[in-house]
Every structure is written in structure tokens, then in C-alpha cells.
Design an enzyme around this catalytic site. Structure first.
Site, PDB file in Angstrom:
ATOM      1  N   HIS A   1    -140.390  10.342  -4.617  1.00 39.69           N
ATOM      2  CA  HIS A   1    -140.839  10.859  -3.323  1.00 39.69           C
ATOM      3  C   HIS A   1    -140.557  12.343  -3.214  1.00 39.69           C
ATOM      4  O   HIS A   1    -141.393  13.135  -2.779  1.00 39.69           O
ATOM      5  CB  HIS A   1    -140.150  10.086  -2.192  1.00 39.69           C
ATOM      6  CG  HIS A   1    -140.775  10.340  -0.865  1.00 39.69           C
ATOM      7  ND1 HIS A   1    -140.162  11.070   0.116  1.00 39.69           N
ATOM      8  CD2 HIS A   1    -141.989   9.991  -0.374  1.00 39.69           C
ATOM      9  CE1 HIS A   1    -140.972  11.142   1.167  1.00 39.69           C
ATOM     10  NE2 HIS A   1    -142.084  10.497   0.890  1.00 39.69           N
TER      11      HIS A   1
ATOM     12  N   HIS B   1    -142.290   2.168   4.834  1.00 39.42           N
ATOM     13  CA  HIS B   1    -143.622   2.467   4.298  1.00 39.42           C
ATOM     14  C   HIS B   1    -144.441   1.206   4.016  1.00 39.42           C
ATOM     15  O   HIS B   1    -145.662   1.265   3.974  1.00 39.42           O
ATOM     16  CB  HIS B   1    -143.538   3.414   3.102  1.00 39.42           C
ATOM     17  CG  HIS B   1    -143.605   4.830   3.579  1.00 39.42           C
ATOM     18  ND1 HIS B   1    -144.801   5.468   3.817  1.00 39.42           N
ATOM     19  CD2 HIS B   1    -142.634   5.680   3.955  1.00 39.42           C
ATOM     20  CE1 HIS B   1    -144.555   6.678   4.312  1.00 39.42           C
ATOM     21  NE2 HIS B   1    -143.247   6.835   4.398  1.00 39.42           N
TER      22      HIS B   1
ATOM     23  N   HIS C   1    -138.892   7.888  10.734  1.00 39.31           N
ATOM     24  CA  HIS C   1    -138.040   8.729   9.885  1.00 39.31           C
ATOM     25  C   HIS C   1    -136.934   9.392  10.717  1.00 39.31           C
ATOM     26  O   HIS C   1    -135.769   9.414  10.326  1.00 39.31           O
ATOM     27  CB  HIS C   1    -138.874   9.827   9.213  1.00 39.31           C
ATOM     28  CG  HIS C   1    -139.529   9.379   7.927  1.00 39.31           C
ATOM     29  ND1 HIS C   1    -138.855   9.328   6.732  1.00 39.31           N
ATOM     30  CD2 HIS C   1    -140.799   8.976   7.660  1.00 39.31           C
ATOM     31  CE1 HIS C   1    -139.689   8.911   5.773  1.00 39.31           C
ATOM     32  NE2 HIS C   1    -140.873   8.691   6.310  1.00 39.31           N
TER      33      HIS C   1
ATOM     34  N   HIS D   1    -148.079  14.937   1.858  1.00 32.55           N
ATOM     35  CA  HIS D   1    -148.037  14.658   3.300  1.00 32.55           C
ATOM     36  C   HIS D   1    -149.052  15.515   4.048  1.00 32.55           C
ATOM     37  O   HIS D   1    -149.514  16.517   3.534  1.00 32.55           O
ATOM     38  CB  HIS D   1    -146.627  14.892   3.845  1.00 32.55           C
ATOM     39  CG  HIS D   1    -145.634  13.920   3.277  1.00 32.55           C
ATOM     40  ND1 HIS D   1    -144.686  14.267   2.356  1.00 32.55           N
ATOM     41  CD2 HIS D   1    -145.511  12.588   3.463  1.00 32.55           C
ATOM     42  CE1 HIS D   1    -143.994  13.199   2.019  1.00 32.55           C
ATOM     43  NE2 HIS D   1    -144.475  12.162   2.660  1.00 32.55           N
TER      44      HIS D   1
ATOM     45  N   HIS E   1    -145.041   6.992  12.211  1.00 35.28           N
ATOM     46  CA  HIS E   1    -144.419   7.165  10.898  1.00 35.28           C
ATOM     47  C   HIS E   1    -143.269   8.178  10.945  1.00 35.28           C
ATOM     48  O   HIS E   1    -142.156   7.909  10.506  1.00 35.28           O
ATOM     49  CB  HIS E   1    -145.477   7.584   9.869  1.00 35.28           C
ATOM     50  CG  HIS E   1    -144.906   8.275   8.662  1.00 35.28           C
ATOM     51  ND1 HIS E   1    -145.050   9.627   8.447  1.00 35.28           N
ATOM     52  CD2 HIS E   1    -144.155   7.807   7.642  1.00 35.28           C
ATOM     53  CE1 HIS E   1    -144.422   9.950   7.332  1.00 35.28           C
ATOM     54  NE2 HIS E   1    -143.879   8.868   6.814  1.00 35.28           N
TER      55      HIS E   1
ATOM     56  N   HIS F   1    -148.511   6.692  -0.932  1.00 32.71           N
ATOM     57  CA  HIS F   1    -147.379   5.815  -0.631  1.00 32.71           C
ATOM     58  C   HIS F   1    -147.667   4.365  -1.020  1.00 32.71           C
ATOM     59  O   HIS F   1    -146.763   3.638  -1.418  1.00 32.71           O
ATOM     60  CB  HIS F   1    -146.979   5.947   0.839  1.00 32.71           C
ATOM     61  CG  HIS F   1    -146.344   7.277   1.157  1.00 32.71           C
ATOM     62  ND1 HIS F   1    -147.089   8.385   1.493  1.00 32.71           N
ATOM     63  CD2 HIS F   1    -145.055   7.695   1.139  1.00 32.71           C
ATOM     64  CE1 HIS F   1    -146.277   9.414   1.688  1.00 32.71           C
ATOM     65  NE2 HIS F   1    -145.034   9.026   1.482  1.00 32.71           N
TER      66      HIS F   1
ATOM     67  N   PHE G   1    -137.853  14.732   4.137  1.00 25.54           N
ATOM     68  CA  PHE G   1    -138.734  14.208   3.092  1.00 25.54           C
ATOM     69  C   PHE G   1    -138.070  14.189   1.712  1.00 25.54           C
ATOM     70  O   PHE G   1    -138.284  13.286   0.928  1.00 25.54           O
ATOM     71  CB  PHE G   1    -140.034  15.008   3.014  1.00 25.54           C
ATOM     72  CG  PHE G   1    -140.996  14.690   4.128  1.00 25.54           C
ATOM     73  CD1 PHE G   1    -141.349  13.378   4.406  1.00 25.54           C
ATOM     74  CD2 PHE G   1    -141.562  15.699   4.892  1.00 25.54           C
ATOM     75  CE1 PHE G   1    -142.250  13.074   5.432  1.00 25.54           C
ATOM     76  CE2 PHE G   1    -142.466  15.411   5.917  1.00 25.54           C
ATOM     77  CZ  PHE G   1    -142.804  14.102   6.183  1.00 25.54           C
TER      78      PHE G   1
END
Ligand code: C2O
Length: 587
Positions: free
Chosen positions: A149, A356, A326, A174, A322, A183, A343
Site C-alpha cells: 500500500h 477495504h 481511516h 488514490h 472511506h 484495492h 496512507f
């Protein structure tokens, strides 16, 4: 120009790749959403000669095809955080194999994490324990999986096919149309590795069902400090409370908005969360770019080609629920909020993969929603289908996988447990009709000509003109329902890459002291981001936000007005966001 001549039915064919549909022109017209700068490269390509002669489309007119892919011939680099280098590059391999769709004998169902039984949990914990125990240089180890990631979002790779006038572009997944497919692919390989480690090739990993009332807290199985599913780098205050899907705070938090205390009851919070999901998934998923995000291709053909800039704009789910999740999970450890709150580190928390899973489930649900849902057209947007990423599989092979292979989960062998979807019935209502709200407009309304550039440090209200009606008059004798769709586009949103920010966008709102919330039709959506953990001189995101507003204008009864009043309401990171322009497009 091009946009009045081709058929929507021809361009909007669902890209079921199994049975390739013939490409045919009917007598209607195509409606493109313009790219942010009002210029769509594909419009131009279609306009150049081939347009009127359908036959020339038999060949491949898209000679400038430029799907995104990492350039493996150039070195992968560490993520650079302020004062710190974080290695994110996966182990090297000289052999690359192409991904092939598996032979599917039986569909495995990913279960909702809050519903799993003890037998399943024991199996899952064993798989995670083994993944964590693998040597760090094994590409299947949890350590390396977390790096994947980081590599794809923290600029470890250059883009293949270097852009023409802006060389050395890095690759980012992203805030663009790569978000959902990247993802999905990442999780697919991760799940296969878990299965391999317990000798169960059909093992299905759990998803965090945060869109359902009973799933709106962190799933219990991830909260035992003795479990391999645990991660100490989380916000412990959030461990047993309901999430607020509109901002990633915990519910029932007293938040002070311009001096007024705002507090929601538990049921009020659940309702609000369902309204958030309705906005993102029902009103907000009709067009491909609203849902997936803006188009992003390799190779700039001109400085104005918005589609080759990384982070051109995320879709509504990416920007909304989303990011909220986070923020909700990441530790309260400013400035970087690891693990989930940044991230670069998000993949270090096992909860990331369950989170995810649900994002991926949203993609599956979208395809099954009642009514027609537009996809990117295979010919026009072939770059999306052909974008590629590299992952290690369960046998330690480095695999090259392409987006088109990952569009149908059942062809990959998995689906999601069937659970109720209450947000389908959660359409917001106008607060003006409900009464009981204060009526205080504090900020003065600014004319759009004097509004930009704007640093968002306080609520601002801007008068924005609607597009001229004549521009969108249907071609005679032909009615495309879709051409009435209007979007509010907020352009050149610039944010420091290491900032955590959020602002809401409301339309014709009544009250600046308690601005509209997702339960209100006046609420159009939000922009939010978490830090990336990147340190370099021009470390600003420059992105856009596209919010569909047709349904909202109808609900508010203002479809015929020539102007609307757009309020931008900073919620987090006041003064850290600047905005270049706002406009309304029809598409
Ligand atoms: Cu790649 Cu939820 O982030």
C-alpha cells in the site's frame, strides 16, 4: 463538437468482457462529463476525423492509449516522510508472470466481521498469525503486504511511459479512477496468501460492514490485544463507539461549530450514517466518474491535460465514508495518525483489509443497484481497463495484473455475504420542510467573480450560476434522461500532503450556525483527506471534487433557479485548504 454526435447507448454499454458487444453508432448522441479544465482528450480524439465515419473505429483509433503502470525498469524509491525515510519497496524479482483468471469451482463468500462464528475466527487468526510470522523478506509476510500500500500511494514508482511534457511522474492510486480496482487487486492476493498459509485455497477474508447499523463500531474480533488481528496504533477512544461516517469522529462527540454545540443521539447518528451512504451510493453513483473517480492516464499531451495529473479527483465513496473510517481508526497521534490515519502506514493494521473489503463490496453493490449505472466504456476509456499493477501471489510469484481482469468478483471466485442494505431507503429530506431549525445566515454571500482563489478558514457562501438552459436542450426528437444531470465541480483544491482536512459543501442552506448535515437535502457532500506521509518541496495535493446535485435541486424545489448558493464549511484543518474555482457542469 463531438459531444452531440455519438450515441450514448453505444458508449455506455456495460463492459461485460465475457461477451464483447459490438461497437455501433446509433442516431443519438453521447454525453461526456467534461474533464475539469473543460477539455476531454477523448472528445478530441473522437472529434479528429474518425467521428463521422464509424468504420474507422473498426481499427484502433486510440493510438495514444496510455494506461497507468509502474515502471519496473526504474528504481523503486523509499517513501520520504519529514525527517524520515520509510522503505516501501517490495522484494525484487527477475521473473514476472501475467495474472490469469482462476478456474472457479465454487464461490467463496467473504463474511461480515461482526457476524463470524468462533470456528471461522480461529481459522482467520491462525492465518494472520502465520502471515505475521513469515520472515520479513518473504513477499507474503504481513510486513511486506503492508508495504504494498505504501509503495503505490507514496510515490515509490515512476509511471511507465514517461509523460511527454512533464517527465518523471510518479504513480499514485488514490483520488482517481484507480482507487477501486487497485484495492480490489491488492486484497485478492492478500486473501489468497492467507488461504495458502492455512491450506485452504478458498478461504474468504472478513469485511467490516460499517454501512450497516450493527457494523458501525470497530468489529470486536479486531480488539483483543492478544489477537494477531490487533494493532496498538489505533485510536483507543474509538474502540467501542459508533463511527460518524460523515467525518470519522466518534458519534455523540460534542462538536462545536461556530459556537453551537451539536450532538446526535445513537439512533440519530445511525440515521445520519445511512444518509451518508445513500448520498454516496444512490444519488452519487450514477455516473462512472462520480463513483470511481476522475480519469487518470499516463503521459501528458499538454499542460492543460487534467487527466494525466495524479490525484485528479476521487469518487464519492473514496472521499467520504472511506476516508472517514481511516480517520476513525488511526491513532490520535498528530501529525501523522498512524496506522490507519495515514496512507503510508494504513496497511500495517489488519483492520485496513476488512475496511477495504467493505469498500470493495460497495463496488459490487453498485453493479447490482436498481436502475442503470454507467461504466467507463471499453473503447473510449480503455486506459482504465488496461492499467496494471504488480503483486506477489501465494506462491511468491511476482504477478502483473490488469484492471479488466478484476471487474467481476465472481470470476475471481468470491462474493460478499448477503446482508441487509438499509441505506437504500435513506434519502435525505430538506431541512427547510422539517422546521425547528434556526435561521441565521452569518456569512455574507460572495459573488463568484470575487471569490477565488480562496483559503478556506471560515464558512463562505458563494453565488454560483447554473448552466444556461439552451446549452443542454435535447437534440430534437430525442430525449436522454441523463442529460439533465448537473454536477458541482470544485476545482484546484490544494492541500498539504501531510494535512488531515475536511470541508462540507451545502446548497441553499438556511443556517450558518448549525450547517446542514447528511440527513438534509441541503448537504451536497464533503471533501476529506488524511495525511500521505510525503515530504518533498511541492508536496501539495491538487485535486477536485465532483458532486452530483440534480436530485438535491429537485428535492429542494430549486431546479428552475438561475443561481444557487454554495456554502463551503471547513470542519477540520481550517485554513489549510485553498480552492481555485467552483462551477456547475451538465453531463
Ligand atoms: Cu489505499 Cu483506504 O486507502
Amino acid at each position: 463538437m463531438a459531444s452531440t454526435l455519438i450515441s450514448p447507448s453505444a458508449l455506455l454499454i456495460s463492459p461485460t468482457l465475457k461477451k464483447k458487444q459490438p461497437f455501433s453508432f446509433a442516431s443519438k448522441r453521447v454525453v461526456f462529463c467534461r474533464a475539469n479544465n473543460g477539455f476531454d482528450r477523448r472528445d478530441m480524439l473522437l472529434g479528429l476525423g474518425s467521428l463521422y465515419g464509424a468504420t474507422s473505429l473498426v481499427g484502433d483509433p486510440f493510438a495514444l492509449a496510455s494506461p497507468i503502470a509502474p515502471d519496473f525498469s526504474r528504481p523503486c524509491s523509499d517513501a520520504i516522510l519529514p525527517g524520515n525515510h520509510v522503505p516501501c519497496c517490495p522484494p525484487e524479482s527477475t521473473k514476472i508472470i501475467d495474472f490469469e483468471l482462476p478456474e472457479v469451482r465454487k464461490i467463496r463468500h467473504r463474511p461480515a466481521a461482526h457476524l463470524v462464528d468462533c470456528d471461522y475466527l480461529i481459522k482467520f487468526e491462525l492465518a494472520m498469525e502465520r502471515m505475521r510470522a513469515l520472515p520479513k523478506d518473504d513477499p507474503r509476510s504481513f510486513f511486506q503486504q503492508a508495504r504494498v500500500h505504501c509503495a503505490y500511494c507514496n510515490e515509490a514508482y515512476f509511471q511507465k511511459e514517461p509523460p511527454r511534457d512533464e517527465p518523471d511522474q510518479k504513480l499514485k492510486v488514490h483520488f482517481s479512477w484507480l482507487f477501486f480496482p487497485f484495492h480490489r487487486m491488492y486484497l485478492y492476493f492478500y486473501e489468497k496468501i492467507l488461504g495458502e498459509l492455512i491450506g485452504e485455497p478458498d478461504f474468504a477474508m472478513p469485511f467490516w460492514n460499517w454501512d450497516s447499523p450493527c457494523g458501525m463500531t470497530m468489529p470486536g474480533i479486531y480488539l483483543d490485544p492478544a489477537s494477531p488481528l490487533y494493532d496498538p496504533n489505533r485510536n483507543v477512544e474509538h474502540q467501542h463507539v459508533l463511527v460518524d461516517l460523515s467525518d470519522g469522529k466518534k458519534s455523540k462527540t460534542k462538536s462545536t461549530e461556530r459556537g453551537t454545540t451539536y450532538e446526535l443521539s445513537r439512533t440519530g447518528q445511525i440515521k445520519n450514517n445511512l444518509n451518508v451512504m445513500y448520498n454516496e451510493m444512490v444519488s452519487g453513483s450514477k455516473k462512472a466518474t462520480w463513483f470511481y473517480g476522475q480519469k487518470y492516464r499516463a503521459g501528458c499531451n499538454s499542460k492543460d491535460d487534467g487527466q494525466c495529473k495524479p490525484e485528479p479527483g476521487g469518487g464519492l465513496v473514496e472521499n467520504g465514508s472511506h476516508i472517514a473510517i481511516h480517520k476513525f481508526v488511526g491513532a490520535k497521534k498528530p501529525p501523522y495518525n498512524e496506522d490507519m490515519g495515514n496512507f503510508y502506514s494504513a496497511g500495517r493494521d489488519p483492520l485496513f483489509y476488512a475496511h477495504h473489503g467493505n469498500v470493495d463490496r460497495m463496488w459490487s453493490i453498485r453493479k447490482a443497484l436498481p436502475g442503470w449505472r454507467q461504466e467507463f466504456h471499453y473503447r473510449v476509456d480503455r486506459d482504465w481497463y488496461n492499467s496494471e499493477f504488480y503483486f506477489y501471489d501465494e506462491k511468491r510469484n511476482l504477478v502483473r495484473a490488469k484492471v479488466w481482469q478484476f471487474l467481476d468478483t465472481e470470476r475471481l471466485g468470491y462474493a460478499y455475504q448477503n446482508v441487509d442494505i438499509p441505506w437504500l431507503r435513506s434519502r435525505p429530506t430538506p431541512r427547510r420542510l422539517r422546521g425547528g431549525q434556526g435561521k441565521a445566515k452569518v456569512a455574507e454571500t460572495i459573488d463568484i467573480r470575487n471569490a477565488f482563489p480562496l483559503v478556506l478558514d471560515n464558512l463562505v457562501r458563494i453565488k454560483v450560476p447554473r448552466p444556461k438552459r439552451s446549452m443542454t436542450k435535447p437534440v430534437e426528437g430525442y430525449k436522454d434522461e441523463d442529460e439533465d444531470e448537473e454536477v458541482l465541480v470544485i476545482q484546484n483544491i490544494q492541500v498539504d500532503r501531510n494535512a488531515s482536512v475536511k470541508f462540507d459543501v451545502n446548497i441553499n442552506d438556511l443556517d450558518d450556525e448549525t450547517p446542514a448535515r447528511p440527513e438534509d437535502s441541503e448537504f451536497a457532500g464533503s471533501f476529506s483527506t488524511i495525511p500521505h506521509g510525503i515530504d518533498h518541496p511541492d508536496s501539495k495535493i491538487n485535486t477536485s471534487l465532483t458532486l452530483p446535485i440534480s436530485e438535491l435541486l429537485k428535492d429542494l424545489g430549486i431546479e428552475d433557479e438561475d443561481y444557487i448558493e454554495v456554502s463551503l464549511v471547513p470542519k477540520e484543518g481550517k485554513g489549510l485548504v485553498s480552492i481555485g474555482n467552483i462551477k456547475i457542469d451538465k453531463c
